[in-house]
Design a protein around this motif. Structure first.
Motif, PDB file in Angstrom:
ATOM      1  N   UNK A 516       0.839  -1.207   0.000  1.00  0.00           N
ATOM      2  CA  UNK A 516       0.000   0.000   0.000  1.00  0.00           C
ATOM      3  C   UNK A 516       0.869   1.251   0.000  1.00  0.00           C
ATOM      4  N   UNK A 517       1.868   1.239   0.889  1.00  0.00           N
ATOM      5  CA  UNK A 517       2.749   2.406   0.991  1.00  0.00           C
ATOM      6  C   UNK A 517       3.493   2.649  -0.322  1.00  0.00           C
ATOM      7  N   UNK A 518       3.889   1.566  -0.960  1.00  0.00           N
ATOM      8  CA  UNK A 518       4.665   1.733  -2.215  1.00  0.00           C
ATOM      9  C   UNK A 518       3.814   2.445  -3.278  1.00  0.00           C
ATOM     10  N   UNK A 519       2.526   2.066  -3.348  1.00  0.00           N
ATOM     11  CA  UNK A 519       1.640   2.737  -4.318  1.00  0.00           C
ATOM     12  C   UNK A 519       1.611   4.242  -4.044  1.00  0.00           C
ATOM     13  N   UNK A 520       1.488   4.566  -2.781  1.00  0.00           N
ATOM     14  CA  UNK A 520       1.397   5.990  -2.426  1.00  0.00           C
ATOM     15  C   UNK A 520       2.729   6.697  -2.698  1.00  0.00           C
ATOM     16  N   UNK A 521       3.812   6.039  -2.301  1.00  0.00           N
ATOM     17  CA  UNK A 521       5.140   6.631  -2.496  1.00  0.00           C
ATOM     18  C   UNK A 521       5.414   6.860  -3.982  1.00  0.00           C
ATOM     19  N   UNK A 522       5.023   5.882  -4.820  1.00  0.00           N
ATOM     20  CA  UNK A 522       5.306   5.971  -6.260  1.00  0.00           C
ATOM     21  C   UNK A 522       4.464   7.046  -6.951  1.00  0.00           C
ATOM     22  N   UNK A 523       3.414   7.504  -6.264  1.00  0.00           N
ATOM     23  CA  UNK A 523       2.521   8.480  -6.924  1.00  0.00           C
ATOM     24  C   UNK A 523       3.126   9.883  -6.929  1.00  0.00           C
ATOM     25  N   UNK A 524       4.127  10.061  -6.053  1.00  0.00           N
ATOM     26  CA  UNK A 524       4.746  11.397  -5.997  1.00  0.00           C
ATOM     27  C   UNK A 524       3.984  12.345  -5.090  1.00  0.00           C
ATOM     28  N   UNK A 525       2.870  11.869  -4.514  1.00  0.00           N
ATOM     29  CA  UNK A 525       2.080  12.707  -3.597  1.00  0.00           C
ATOM     30  C   UNK A 525       2.734  12.653  -2.212  1.00  0.00           C
ATOM     31  N   UNK A 526       2.757  13.760  -1.447  1.00  0.00           N
ATOM     32  CA  UNK A 526       3.341  13.694  -0.087  1.00  0.00           C
ATOM     33  C   UNK A 526       2.667  12.573   0.721  1.00  0.00           C
ATOM     34  N   UNK A 527       3.490  11.746   1.375  1.00  0.00           N
ATOM     35  CA  UNK A 527       2.976  10.595   2.132  1.00  0.00           C
ATOM     36  C   UNK A 527       3.141  10.851   3.619  1.00  0.00           C
ATOM     37  N   UNK A 528       2.028  10.730   4.336  1.00  0.00           N
ATOM     38  CA  UNK A 528       2.027  10.835   5.808  1.00  0.00           C
ATOM     39  C   UNK A 528       1.727   9.454   6.361  1.00  0.00           C
ATOM     40  N   UNK A 529       2.718   8.860   7.019  1.00  0.00           N
ATOM     41  CA  UNK A 529       2.530   7.520   7.600  1.00  0.00           C
ATOM     42  C   UNK A 529       2.066   7.664   9.045  1.00  0.00           C
ATOM     43  N   UNK A 530       1.013   6.928   9.380  1.00  0.00           N
ATOM     44  CA  UNK A 530       0.499   6.871  10.762  1.00  0.00           C
ATOM     45  C   UNK A 530       0.603   5.414  11.206  1.00  0.00           C
ATOM     46  N   UNK A 531       1.421   5.161  12.237  1.00  0.00           N
ATOM     47  CA  UNK A 531       1.562   3.765  12.700  1.00  0.00           C
ATOM     48  C   UNK A 531       0.605   3.524  13.860  1.00  0.00           C
ATOM     49  N   UNK A 532      -0.264   2.525  13.713  1.00  0.00           N
ATOM     50  CA  UNK A 532      -1.146   2.062  14.799  1.00  0.00           C
ATOM     51  C   UNK A 532      -0.540   0.754  15.280  1.00  0.00           C
ATOM     52  N   UNK A 533       0.109   0.795  16.444  1.00  0.00           N
ATOM     53  CA  UNK A 533       0.866  -0.390  16.878  1.00  0.00           C
ATOM     54  C   UNK A 533       1.050  -0.362  18.392  1.00  0.00           C
ATOM     55  N   UNK A 534       1.387  -1.535  18.929  1.00  0.00           N
ATOM     56  CA  UNK A 534       1.598  -1.647  20.366  1.00  0.00           C
ATOM     57  C   UNK A 534       3.053  -1.477  20.747  1.00  0.00           C
ATOM     58  N   UNK A 535       3.883  -1.017  19.810  1.00  0.00           N
ATOM     59  CA  UNK A 535       5.327  -0.899  20.073  1.00  0.00           C
ATOM     60  C   UNK A 535       5.962  -0.130  18.927  1.00  0.00           C
ATOM     61  N   UNK A 536       7.188   0.340  19.102  1.00  0.00           N
ATOM     62  CA  UNK A 536       7.917   0.883  17.958  1.00  0.00           C
ATOM     63  C   UNK A 536       8.093  -0.215  16.900  1.00  0.00           C
ATOM     64  N   UNK A 537       8.096   0.160  15.624  1.00  0.00           N
ATOM     65  CA  UNK A 537       8.230  -0.808  14.530  1.00  0.00           C
ATOM     66  C   UNK A 537       9.524  -0.560  13.769  1.00  0.00           C
ATOM     67  N   UNK A 538       9.986  -1.582  13.080  1.00  0.00           N
ATOM     68  CA  UNK A 538      11.249  -1.523  12.329  1.00  0.00           C
ATOM     69  C   UNK A 538      10.951  -0.930  10.950  1.00  0.00           C
ATOM     70  N   UNK A 539      11.040   0.416  10.855  1.00  0.00           N
ATOM     71  CA  UNK A 539      10.597   1.090   9.621  1.00  0.00           C
ATOM     72  C   UNK A 539      11.670   2.008   9.030  1.00  0.00           C
ATOM     73  N   UNK A 540      12.895   1.953   9.572  1.00  0.00           N
ATOM     74  CA  UNK A 540      13.927   2.925   9.181  1.00  0.00           C
ATOM     75  C   UNK A 540      14.145   2.971   7.672  1.00  0.00           C
ATOM     76  N   UNK A 541      14.157   1.787   7.021  1.00  0.00           N
ATOM     77  CA  UNK A 541      14.481   1.754   5.590  1.00  0.00           C
ATOM     78  C   UNK A 541      13.410   2.444   4.737  1.00  0.00           C
ATOM     79  N   UNK A 542      12.204   2.556   5.275  1.00  0.00           N
ATOM     80  CA  UNK A 542      11.100   3.162   4.484  1.00  0.00           C
ATOM     81  C   UNK A 542      10.957   4.651   4.770  1.00  0.00           C
TER      82      UNK A 542
END
Ligand code: GLC
Length: 607
Positions: A516-542
């Motif tokens: 899902x994120x890749x589709x948004x990222x590839x569109x060139x539109x500014x992407x705002x990621x909101x993480x709904x999670x019970x802990x920090x997630x491993x997302x550095x590469x993205x």
């Protein structure tokens, strides 16, 4: 004048008759334990003196509601009933809970001694077993907000909703210090150092109120004593392998604070300390908790936890004796409670468990029952039933959601978004899902995806905030193009609880989110990621492909609080209660350990 014998007898008879006339029949004096004006210690001693061994063992026994109906519980003199996660009456309404509770109390108080029972539930982020209740952010979000008064206010609101269903005991707050984010209960922790769990022990004040017998007050539980968040590998119910100095420095302070705040009960951890199960740890319970820290309330086991002492399935007489002699006062034996009462009777009769220990446990339990006012008011206080899911409580929850959102990246000030001026795109499996945004311990033990209880999803909140704007939602990002001014991806975890949430391997986003994120990222539109999670997630590469990142944690039913931050109605103030890893390989990673995080403990941006 000499009286004849006859006259003397007549005079005495007349005197007695008069006495009978003027002296009302003196009713048998009510026993001291039933006298609300008597000092509680006197009431406890009087009641104890009237109790049989069965009565006393019954008080130390807690069964699950599904394994002991009201008559059965009363016949066995059970002192307590619990609802495990998701164990609810049918229909699952506040009124049905109150009726169920009252039925248990009617049966209990109809017994010869009439000792009311005490009923425990896990209301760990609101009265979360009850359909329609207000679901507040889980503790990790409250730790991010780090507002002790807010935490107290949430405790009070939760206590009112609990009281409105009759229930009088909450197995909360969890004061664990989560050191390894792989742990499935990381979200039940206010923070990775003792600082925020200690500061937010104010939850106890909210739950217990000015006095335990005050309207709306319930008994609180500091859990899980001690070191549950420090196990090797973040293994739930695992082994905390640290020296006593570190155990005291990191994991003990929140319990000291809880005792200072008068917490009425403490629940023992499933975990071990250097190989010895906490449920068999006389030093930590008898010597430290009850001795050194001076805990006067009562100690309860975790669910079937005494089964684990010897590492074999099922519990034995020896395990029963070990747990009780180690200082546990009440045992949560949800189903095998008859076996427990029989084994404990045997261990008392053969001298393995001294009667003094049984009496001490009963004094502790009965003292709390008297302090709660259960002997005078055993039934639901129905003035609070209408508070379940009330607009006022939901407004408080929305405020807590606002204050728990941590802004981690905001490239070029893409946030706050304007409420009008061009289309917005929303995507992600967690954008329109009450179950996912609430997490575990919601309606059911593990929680689940979907519209499981009334509330406002994050998407609904966005739509309500941006009324002048066209908002398109597609879970998978289908349809995104450059005509949109920004894309919001609400991604992260699906619900879990306890060990089912352990992540011994990867801690990143799942394939659906990444696609899902890749589709948004590839569109060139500014992407705002909101993480709904019970802990920090491993997302550095993205992260480099996102313009903004907002950690939302597990906000609960009031998702509009997230939109309040996205559109600037609330300036983000929250900070990280847990160090945010650069990579899962760094776990455990904590403040001051010398590792280089992606975002440090205490980090958070504002507008
Ligand atoms: C669970 C949890 C504990 C909870 C208890 C009753 O296994 O460990 O936090 O209070 O059982 O549901």
């Amino acid at each position: 004048m000499a009286f004849s014998r006859r006259m003397r007898v007549a005079a005495i008879g007349a005197a007695l008759a008069c006495t009978a006339l003027i002296t009302p029949t003196v009713a048998a004096a009510a026993p001291t334990y039933r006298d609300a004006s008597a000092p509680i210690p006197d009431r406890v001693e009087d009641l104890l003196s009237r109790m049989s061994l069965q009565d006393k063992i019954g008080q130390m026994t807690q069964a699950e509601r599904a394994a002991a109906d009201p008559q059965t519980a009363a016949s066995a003199s059970l002192g307590s009933i619990l609802s495990g996660g998701g164990s609810a009456p049918e229909p699952n309404t506040a009124e049905a809970w109150a009726d169920m509770y009252d039925e248990y109390q009617r049966a209990a108080t109809a017994t010869p001694l009439g000792i009311p029972l005490i009923y425990g539930v896990d209301a760990v982020h609101g009265h979360n077993n009850v359909h329609g209740a207000t679901i507040f952010p889980h503790n990790i979000g409250l730790g991010a907000a780090n507002d002790p008064q807010l935490t107290e206010d949430i405790g009070r609101a939760t206590a009112e909703e609990i009281s409105g269903t009759g229930i009088d005991w909450d197995f909360a707050p969890c004061l664990c210090v989560a050191r390894n984010d792989r742990w499935g209960r990381t979200y039940e922790s206010f923070g990775e150092t003792p600082e925020r769990p200690t500061a937010n022990a104010t939850a106890i004040d909210g739950l217990q109120g000015e006095a335990l017998n005050a309207p709306g007050s319930v008994l609180a539980t500091a859990k899980h004593y001690v070191g549950d968040g420090g196990t090797t590998g973040g293994d739930d119910q695992g082994n905390t392998e640290i020296d006593e100095q570190e155990l005291r420095r990191i994991h003990l302070p929140p319990f000291q604070e809880a005792i200072n705040r008068g917490v009425g009960s403490v629940m023992i951890s499933y975990s071990s300390w250097n190989g010895l199960k906490l449920h068999a740890h006389s030093y930590l319970i008898n010597d430290v908790l009850k001795g050194e820290l001076g805990f006067q309330g009562f100690v309860i086991s975790d669910y079937d936890a005494i089964d684990q002492i010897d590492g074999q399935l099922g519990f034995t007489a020896e395990e029963v004796a070990t747990a009780i002699n180690s200082g546990l006062d009440m045992i949560m034996v949800p189903n095998d409670w008859r076996k427990f009462t029989e084994l404990l009777r045997g261990e008392v009769e053969n001298g393995h468990v001294p009667m003094s220990r049984i009496d001490d446990a009963n004094r502790r339990i009965l003292t709390k029952k008297f302090e709660l006012g259960l002997f005078e008011n055993p039934y639901t206080d129905r003035q609070f039933t209408g508070t379940v899911g009330s607009p006022e409580h939901r407004a408080l929850a929305r405020d807590a959601v606002r204050k728990s959102q941590v802004l981690l990246k905001n490239e070029g000030g893409v946030l706050p978004l304007a409420k009008d001026g061009g289309k917005l795109f929303v995507a992600g499996k967690n954008a329109d899902d009450i179950g996912n945004q609430s997490g575990g311990w919601t309606i059911s033990w593990q929680g689940e995806s979907g519209p499981i209880t009334p509330g406002t999803t994050i998407l609904q909140g966005i739509r309500d905030a941006a009324k002048g704007t066209e908002v398109t939602y597609d879970r998978y990002g289908q349809g995104i193009d450059s005509s949109y001014r920004a894309a919001i991806a609400v991604v992260g975890e699906t619900p879990y609880a306890e060990g089912q949430g352990d992540r011994p391997s990867g801690m990143g986003l799942d394939q659906e989110d990444l696609a899902t994120l890749k589709k948004l990222e590839d569109s060139g539109v500014p992407v705002i990621a909101v993480t709904v999670s019970g802990r920090p997630l491993d997302i550095a590469e993205h992260l480099p492909r996102w313009d903004a990142l907002l950690a939302s944690w597990l906000p609960g039913t009031e998702g509009a609080g997230v939109a309040d931050v996205l559109f600037g109605d609330h300036n983000p103030t929250a900070t990280l209660p847990m160090t945010w890893m650069t990579s899962a390989d760094q776990q455990p990673i904590n403040d001051g350990d010398g590792q280089k995080p992606l975002f440090p403990y205490g980090f958070g941006l504002t507008y």
